[in-house]
Enzyme design. Sequence first.
Site, PDB file in Angstrom:
ATOM      1  N   CYS A 124       0.812  -1.225   0.000  1.00 46.92           N
ATOM      2  CA  CYS A 124       0.000   0.000   0.000  1.00 46.92           C
ATOM      3  C   CYS A 124       0.843   1.272   0.000  1.00 46.92           C
ATOM      4  O   CYS A 124       0.327   2.350  -0.281  1.00 46.92           O
ATOM      5  CB  CYS A 124      -0.950  -0.006   1.190  1.00 46.92           C
ATOM      6  SG  CYS A 124      -1.957  -1.504   1.300  1.00 46.92           S
ATOM      7  N   HIS A 259      -3.591   6.760   1.826  1.00 43.32           N
ATOM      8  CA  HIS A 259      -3.972   5.445   1.323  1.00 43.32           C
ATOM      9  C   HIS A 259      -5.403   5.154   1.758  1.00 43.32           C
ATOM     10  O   HIS A 259      -5.764   5.367   2.917  1.00 43.32           O
ATOM     11  CB  HIS A 259      -3.013   4.394   1.871  1.00 43.32           C
ATOM     12  CG  HIS A 259      -3.512   2.988   1.747  1.00 43.32           C
ATOM     13  ND1 HIS A 259      -3.999   2.483   0.561  1.00 43.32           N
ATOM     14  CD2 HIS A 259      -3.607   1.986   2.664  1.00 43.32           C
ATOM     15  CE1 HIS A 259      -4.376   1.220   0.759  1.00 43.32           C
ATOM     16  NE2 HIS A 259      -4.147   0.898   2.008  1.00 43.32           N
ATOM     17  N   ASN A 290     -10.440  -0.550  -1.119  1.00 39.38           N
ATOM     18  CA  ASN A 290      -9.005  -0.479  -0.863  1.00 39.38           C
ATOM     19  C   ASN A 290      -8.282  -1.154  -2.014  1.00 39.38           C
ATOM     20  O   ASN A 290      -8.403  -2.359  -2.213  1.00 39.38           O
ATOM     21  CB  ASN A 290      -8.714  -1.186   0.473  1.00 39.38           C
ATOM     22  CG  ASN A 290      -7.231  -1.218   0.821  1.00 39.38           C
ATOM     23  OD1 ASN A 290      -6.366  -1.059  -0.030  1.00 39.38           O
ATOM     24  ND2 ASN A 290      -6.938  -1.461   2.083  1.00 39.38           N
TER      25      ASN A 290
END
Length: 334
Positions: A124, A259, A290
């Site tokens: 990420c 993020h 996500n």
Amino acid sequence: MTKPLLVQSHGPEFTRILSVGAARGDLIVPNDELVGPIDSSDEWIQQRTGIITRTRASRDINAVDLATDAAREAVERSGIAPELIDLVIVATISNIQQTPSIAAVVADSVGANPAAAYDMNAACAGYAYAVAQADALIRTGAAHYALVIGAEKLSDVVDPTDRSISFLLGDGAGAVVIGPSEYPGISSTVWGSDGSKAGAVAMNHTLAEFRRGESEWPTLRQEGQTVFRWAVWDMAKVAKQALDAAGITSDDLAAFIPHQANMRIIDEFAKQLKLPASVVIARDIATTGNTSAASIPLATHRLLEENPELSGGLALQIGFGAGLVFGAQVVVLP
């Protein structure tokens, strides 16, 4: 005898992001389609994560396809001839092949051959890592223009019965073109890792175990509370360090683009940073999910589409996740 002196490269003093492109999965997957196998509800997922829907890609669409589509938009919007791009970096954890790299395929597809091209795995935080590398390589003269992409098809590594992370994940790619600038457009990056917590977000098996018939197909798992506490407390400190490294305060920001891990984490971040009401906060997770390395560029793309007046303003971006790895920098929005 006098030793000959080597010639070392030198590049421009400053760089900036010139453009951004995006590609989301072609399928819109609402919570109701996922709740059965995890014995949950739409209300529970929204309350815990802020996700209403997520985008996922059809079976015949891979991460390299999403990366190529996003890259083409970014290159077109940049106004830079593809043949001038001599560096392509793809941040990903979901290339279905160990080799060739997604980056090499994308470089060829967009007309950037023979650019240096490689994939990198920082999960990420991958996009923030790739931006740091592109900035440094251009300023040292090792490259002139860089295409940086975060691309993921996380639906390939999802167990529909897993309650820890499966309902969070989506598919997509975001891309930017980075090049020389007359003014500072990318600040120093604050980055690092904490391998002592590597198991907090990780694959549950190895490919070797799968090949030997000792396990099911490897899928992602996470220790939710461990990740939440680390993200909220430790990463808020990293975000503050990134502001200090850039020589600015939160009052100077136009946008905050973390993020897209979880809406609760994003909200807590904003409180920790004491962001003024004027700062626009990216919340792309609500409808994209996500997307790991793709989440920051995808969120940036949507933020600029919905708020074009933010162009030219300062944005704090921070990636954090599996590894555990993190990276943050302040950029001027294209």
